[in-house]
Write a protein that holds these residues in place. Structure first.
Motif, PDB file in Angstrom:
ATOM      1  N   SER A   1       0.825  -1.211   0.000  1.00  0.00           N
ATOM      2  CA  SER A   1       0.000   0.000   0.000  1.00  0.00           C
ATOM      3  C   SER A   1       0.858   1.259   0.000  1.00  0.00           C
ATOM      4  O   SER A   1       1.936   1.296   0.611  1.00  0.00           O
ATOM      5  N   ASP A   2       0.379   2.281  -0.739  1.00  0.00           N
ATOM      6  CA  ASP A   2       1.043   3.593  -0.811  1.00  0.00           C
ATOM      7  C   ASP A   2       2.483   3.497  -1.324  1.00  0.00           C
ATOM      8  O   ASP A   2       3.303   4.386  -1.054  1.00  0.00           O
ATOM      9  N   ALA A   3       2.794   2.431  -2.029  1.00  0.00           N
ATOM     10  CA  ALA A   3       4.143   2.264  -2.580  1.00  0.00           C
ATOM     11  C   ALA A   3       4.263   2.941  -3.941  1.00  0.00           C
ATOM     12  O   ALA A   3       3.270   3.225  -4.610  1.00  0.00           O
ATOM     13  N   ILE A   4       5.497   3.193  -4.326  1.00  0.00           N
ATOM     14  CA  ILE A   4       5.779   3.771  -5.642  1.00  0.00           C
ATOM     15  C   ILE A   4       6.281   2.652  -6.543  1.00  0.00           C
ATOM     16  O   ILE A   4       7.364   2.093  -6.310  1.00  0.00           O
TER      17      ILE A   4
ATOM     18  N   SER B   1      -1.266   2.836  -4.077  1.00  0.00           N
ATOM     19  CA  SER B   1       0.047   2.726  -4.727  1.00  0.00           C
ATOM     20  C   SER B   1       0.033   3.385  -6.102  1.00  0.00           C
ATOM     21  O   SER B   1      -1.001   3.434  -6.778  1.00  0.00           O
ATOM     22  N   ASN B   2       1.200   3.867  -6.501  1.00  0.00           N
ATOM     23  CA  ASN B   2       1.353   4.463  -7.822  1.00  0.00           C
ATOM     24  C   ASN B   2       1.951   3.427  -8.755  1.00  0.00           C
ATOM     25  O   ASN B   2       3.129   3.114  -8.677  1.00  0.00           O
TER      26      ASN B   2
ATOM     27  N   SER C   1      -7.797  -0.200  -4.375  1.00  0.00           N
ATOM     28  CA  SER C   1      -8.487   1.040  -4.023  1.00  0.00           C
ATOM     29  C   SER C   1      -7.504   2.206  -3.967  1.00  0.00           C
ATOM     30  O   SER C   1      -6.395   2.079  -3.424  1.00  0.00           O
ATOM     31  N   TYR C   2      -7.899   3.326  -4.554  1.00  0.00           N
ATOM     32  CA  TYR C   2      -7.113   4.557  -4.581  1.00  0.00           C
ATOM     33  C   TYR C   2      -5.778   4.420  -5.328  1.00  0.00           C
ATOM     34  O   TYR C   2      -4.936   5.323  -5.268  1.00  0.00           O
ATOM     35  N   ALA C   3      -5.559   3.311  -6.002  1.00  0.00           N
ATOM     36  CA  ALA C   3      -4.305   3.115  -6.742  1.00  0.00           C
ATOM     37  C   ALA C   3      -4.318   3.922  -8.039  1.00  0.00           C
ATOM     38  O   ALA C   3      -5.373   4.306  -8.547  1.00  0.00           O
ATOM     39  N   ILE C   4      -3.129   4.189  -8.551  1.00  0.00           N
ATOM     40  CA  ILE C   4      -2.970   4.895  -9.827  1.00  0.00           C
ATOM     41  C   ILE C   4      -2.411   3.894 -10.825  1.00  0.00           C
ATOM     42  O   ILE C   4      -1.296   3.382 -10.663  1.00  0.00           O
ATOM     43  N   LEU C   5      -3.193   3.610 -11.868  1.00  0.00           N
ATOM     44  CA  LEU C   5      -2.793   2.617 -12.868  1.00  0.00           C
ATOM     45  C   LEU C   5      -2.613   3.248 -14.244  1.00  0.00           C
ATOM     46  O   LEU C   5      -2.594   2.543 -15.255  1.00  0.00           O
TER      47      LEU C   5
ATOM     48  N   ASN D   1     -12.240   1.053  -6.101  1.00  0.00           N
ATOM     49  CA  ASN D   1     -13.269   2.039  -5.796  1.00  0.00           C
ATOM     50  C   ASN D   1     -13.281   3.087  -6.894  1.00  0.00           C
ATOM     51  O   ASN D   1     -12.474   3.039  -7.831  1.00  0.00           O
ATOM     52  N   GLU D   2     -14.164   4.037  -6.761  1.00  0.00           N
ATOM     53  CA  GLU D   2     -14.327   5.029  -7.823  1.00  0.00           C
ATOM     54  C   GLU D   2     -13.126   5.950  -7.954  1.00  0.00           C
ATOM     55  O   GLU D   2     -12.957   6.635  -8.959  1.00  0.00           O
ATOM     56  N   ASN D   3     -12.271   5.963  -6.933  1.00  0.00           N
ATOM     57  CA  ASN D   3     -11.086   6.827  -6.984  1.00  0.00           C
ATOM     58  C   ASN D   3      -9.920   6.179  -7.737  1.00  0.00           C
ATOM     59  O   ASN D   3      -8.867   6.798  -7.925  1.00  0.00           O
ATOM     60  N   LEU D   4     -10.078   4.941  -8.128  1.00  0.00           N
ATOM     61  CA  LEU D   4      -9.021   4.261  -8.881  1.00  0.00           C
ATOM     62  C   LEU D   4      -8.827   4.932 -10.237  1.00  0.00           C
ATOM     63  O   LEU D   4      -9.785   5.171 -10.966  1.00  0.00           O
ATOM     64  N   GLU D   5      -7.571   5.263 -10.537  1.00  0.00           N
ATOM     65  CA  GLU D   5      -7.262   5.949 -11.798  1.00  0.00           C
ATOM     66  C   GLU D   5      -6.850   4.928 -12.855  1.00  0.00           C
ATOM     67  O   GLU D   5      -5.827   4.250 -12.712  1.00  0.00           O
ATOM     68  N   TRP D   6      -7.676   4.831 -13.953  1.00  0.00           N
ATOM     69  CA  TRP D   6      -7.446   3.854 -15.003  1.00  0.00           C
ATOM     70  C   TRP D   6      -7.003   4.505 -16.320  1.00  0.00           C
ATOM     71  O   TRP D   6      -6.894   3.830 -17.333  1.00  0.00           O
ATOM     72  N   GLU D   7      -6.733   5.766 -16.286  1.00  0.00           N
ATOM     73  CA  GLU D   7      -6.460   6.490 -17.532  1.00  0.00           C
ATOM     74  C   GLU D   7      -5.304   5.863 -18.301  1.00  0.00           C
ATOM     75  O   GLU D   7      -4.231   5.595 -17.748  1.00  0.00           O
ATOM     76  N   ASP D   8      -5.558   5.638 -19.610  1.00  0.00           N
ATOM     77  CA  ASP D   8      -4.543   5.092 -20.527  1.00  0.00           C
ATOM     78  C   ASP D   8      -4.051   3.702 -20.131  1.00  0.00           C
ATOM     79  O   ASP D   8      -2.937   3.302 -20.492  1.00  0.00           O
ATOM     80  N   VAL D   9      -4.862   2.951 -19.380  1.00  0.00           N
ATOM     81  CA  VAL D   9      -4.487   1.569 -19.054  1.00  0.00           C
ATOM     82  C   VAL D   9      -4.469   0.753 -20.343  1.00  0.00           C
ATOM     83  O   VAL D   9      -5.371   0.844 -21.166  1.00  0.00           O
ATOM     84  N   ARG D  10      -3.431  -0.040 -20.489  1.00  0.00           N
ATOM     85  CA  ARG D  10      -3.287  -0.855 -21.699  1.00  0.00           C
ATOM     86  C   ARG D  10      -3.587  -2.324 -21.399  1.00  0.00           C
ATOM     87  O   ARG D  10      -3.330  -2.785 -20.299  1.00  0.00           O
ATOM     88  N   GLY D  11      -4.130  -3.013 -22.407  1.00  0.00           N
ATOM     89  CA  GLY D  11      -4.346  -4.454 -22.313  1.00  0.00           C
ATOM     90  C   GLY D  11      -5.495  -4.886 -21.452  1.00  0.00           C
ATOM     91  O   GLY D  11      -5.632  -6.092 -21.168  1.00  0.00           O
ATOM     92  N   LEU D  12      -6.328  -3.933 -20.982  1.00  0.00           N
ATOM     93  CA  LEU D  12      -7.442  -4.313 -20.129  1.00  0.00           C
ATOM     94  C   LEU D  12      -8.424  -5.218 -20.864  1.00  0.00           C
ATOM     95  O   LEU D  12      -9.064  -6.088 -20.262  1.00  0.00           O
ATOM     96  N   ASP D  13      -8.536  -5.024 -22.179  1.00  0.00           N
ATOM     97  CA  ASP D  13      -9.435  -5.865 -22.971  1.00  0.00           C
ATOM     98  C   ASP D  13      -8.932  -7.299 -23.068  1.00  0.00           C
ATOM     99  O   ASP D  13      -9.689  -8.217 -23.407  1.00  0.00           O
TER     100      ASP D  13
END
Length: 544
Positions: free
Chosen positions: A456-459, A478-479, A496-500, A516-528
């Motif tokens: 958690s909260d790791a870089i 985590s970032n 939760s609250y991670a930056i992906l 959760n809704e705060n999870l950042e998914w912008e420009d995530v690759r390969g999710l499909d």
């Protein structure tokens, strides 16, 4: 090295006992571990006349007796002659000295302070060469040598002189050790084998001169004669650089601020010794016993401590840079703030050792046991940790940047706030490890086992976690920007609250992942291409 030394000592003991038995058979006398005076019989065969502990005790008591006028019965000149006559032929053995001391302590005629003073005065003059440098008519070692040679006993002048001086040294060491256990004597009997330090002479070299003089007739002579009698003695400030001290017994000795640089102490017993601020740079301590020794701020740079026993030793603030500690026993040792730069600790045992804030940069810790060790705040950058056991180790805020951790065992370790920039953790067992707030940027963690780990909260910026096992791991906050998570097992993982942003999730397993809704998914690759993506997550991301 220690094993070889013990074998050598046993061989020497066997030879001596065999020799004594042969002599006993010839003379009909029983040999009881006393030191011999050589005597020649009419057939010129070398037989030994034995001087018993009783006879030695009587002589020591006689040297302190008063005459009717209450002055000392035996003058200084007579004492010098008696000492050479009694002790000039061969070396005292530990059994004899122990027996003599027991008899003296039980005797009402034992005057330890006066005996110490007279022997110390003799030893001081012997160290100054007063006796061997005397004119022929006054030369006591020469007189004793000629006496023995007249009996067809081959012995040299230096041998007689060295035997005498070392035997007196042994008696002084025993008197010192006896007195230091007595409150009424410890202030009156204090022996400094190397001489006393004073403001103009920080180091003393008297003992080094004695060692070198003794070894002039045979290498290792000092160690074999006096080595067993050095325990508990005071060598504070002694200069013993380059000295041959192989196998000596320095247990509980005071070697505070002594200089033992380049000395040979292989197989020596230094257990419980005071070695604070001592210079042991480039010393040979292979196979030495340093268990419980105080080595605070000692200089052990470039020293050979391979196979040494340092369990429970205090090495805090010590300098061990480039030291060889291969196969050393360091369990429960205290190495806080120690300098171990480029040291070789491969296959050493540091179980439960305290290495907090130690500098281990570029050290070799391959195969080392650091189970339950405290490494908080330590510098492990660019360190070799191949197959190292770091189970349950405390690595809080440790710097592991660019460390080589292939095959290391880190399960259960606490790496909170640790720096692992550029470290290679590929294939490493990290189950149940704590990595919260750690910097894992650019770290190679492909195929690593991080199941149940707290990250958690790791870089984890750009971190390679491909095919890693992150099942049930905590990655909240985590970032993971740009992280490679292709093929990773993220089942039951908390995101939760991670930056992906920009992360690669191709073929990743997202079964029952938490977000959760705060999870950042912008420009995530390969999710499909990810598998077992929860339906709710698909709807949130517009994938359905």
């Amino acid at each position: 090295m220690l094993l070889l030394y013990k074998v050598w000592k046993r061989l020497i003991t066997y030879v001596r006992r065999t020799e004594e038995q042969e002599i006993s058979n010839l003379t009909g006398l029983e040999v009881k571990g006393v030191f011999p005076l050589v005597k020649i019989n009419n057939t010129q065969n070398n037989l030994r006349e034995l001087l018993s502990p009783e006879q030695l005790q009587q002589s020591l008591e006689e040297w302190t007796k008063n005459n009717d006028s209450l002055s000392i019965k035996i003058s200084d000149r007579q004492l010098d002659e008696n000492i050479y006559d009694l002790l000039g032929n061969t070396a005292l053995k530990i059994e004899v000295v122990q027996a003599v001391m027991q008899r003296l302590v039980a005797s009402k005629d034992f005057r330890p302070v006066l005996l110490f003073q007279r022997l110390e005065d003799f030893f001081r003059r012997w160290c100054e060469g007063v006796f061997i440098d005397a004119a022929p008519s006054e030369n006591l070692p020469q007189k004793k040598m000629l006496q023995l040679q007249a009996q067809n006993i081959a012995i040299g002048l230096r041998q007689v002189d060295i035997n005498t001086g070392l035997n007196v040294l042994i008696l002084l060491l025993e008197l010192h050790r006896y007195a230091q256990q007595r409150d009424d004597l410890k202030a009156q009997i204090v022996f400094y084998p190397s001489g006393r330090r004073h403001k103009d002479n920080f180091f003393t070299s008297q003992l080094l001169r004695v060692i070198n003089y003794s070894d002039a007739i045979e290498i290792g002579n000092f160690c074999s004669v006096v080595g067993e009698f050095l325990q508990g003695s005071n060598f504070s400030g002694a200069y013993l650089g380059d000295a041959n001290l192989t196998g000596v017994n320095f247990s509980a000795a005071n070697l505070n601020a002594a200089n033992l640089g380049d000395a040979n102490l292989s197989g020596a017993n230094l257990s419980g010794a005071n070695l604070r601020c001592t210079d042991l740079s480039s010393a040979n301590l292979s196979g030495a016993n340093l268990a419980g020794a105080d080595l605070y701020r000692a200089d052990l740079s470039h020293a050979d401590l391979s196979s040494a026993n340092l369990s429970g030793a205090d090495l805090s603030h010590a300098n061990l840079s480039s030291a060889n500690l291969r196969d050393a026993e360091l369990s429960s040792s205290y190495l806080s703030h120690a300098i171990l730069f480029a040291a070789n600790l491969s296959d050493a045992n540091l179980n439960s050792a305290n290495l907090s804030y130690a500098d281990l940069c570029r050290a070799d810790l391959s195969g080392t046991n650091l189970n339950h060790a405290d490494l908080r705040g330590s510098n492990l950058s660019d360190t070799i940790l191949f197959s190292t056991n770091l189970r349950n180790a405390i690595l809080i805020a440790a710097d592991l940047s660019y460390a080589k951790l292939n095959g290391a065992k880190l399960n259960g370790a606490n790496l909170r706030s640790a720096i692992l920039l550029g470290a290679d953790l590929g294939g490493v067992d990290l189950t149940d490890v704590i990595l919260n707030e750690a910097d894992l940027s650019g770290v190679v963690l492909n195929e690593a086992d991080l199941s149940g780990a707290d990250i958690s909260d790791a870089i984890l910026f750009g971190t390679d976690l491909s095919y890693a096992n992150l099942s049930s791991a905590n990655l909240s906050g985590s970032n993971l920007s740009g992280a490679i998570l292709s093929g990773a097992d993220l089942s039951y993982t908390n995101l939760s609250y991670a930056i992906l942003g920009g992360a690669d999730l191709s073929d990743a397993n997202l079964e029952k992942v938490t977000w959760n809704e705060n999870l950042e998914w912008e420009d995530v690759r390969g999710l499909d291409k990810a598998v077992n993506v929860p339906e709710a997550l698909k709807q949130q991301l517009g994938l359905v």
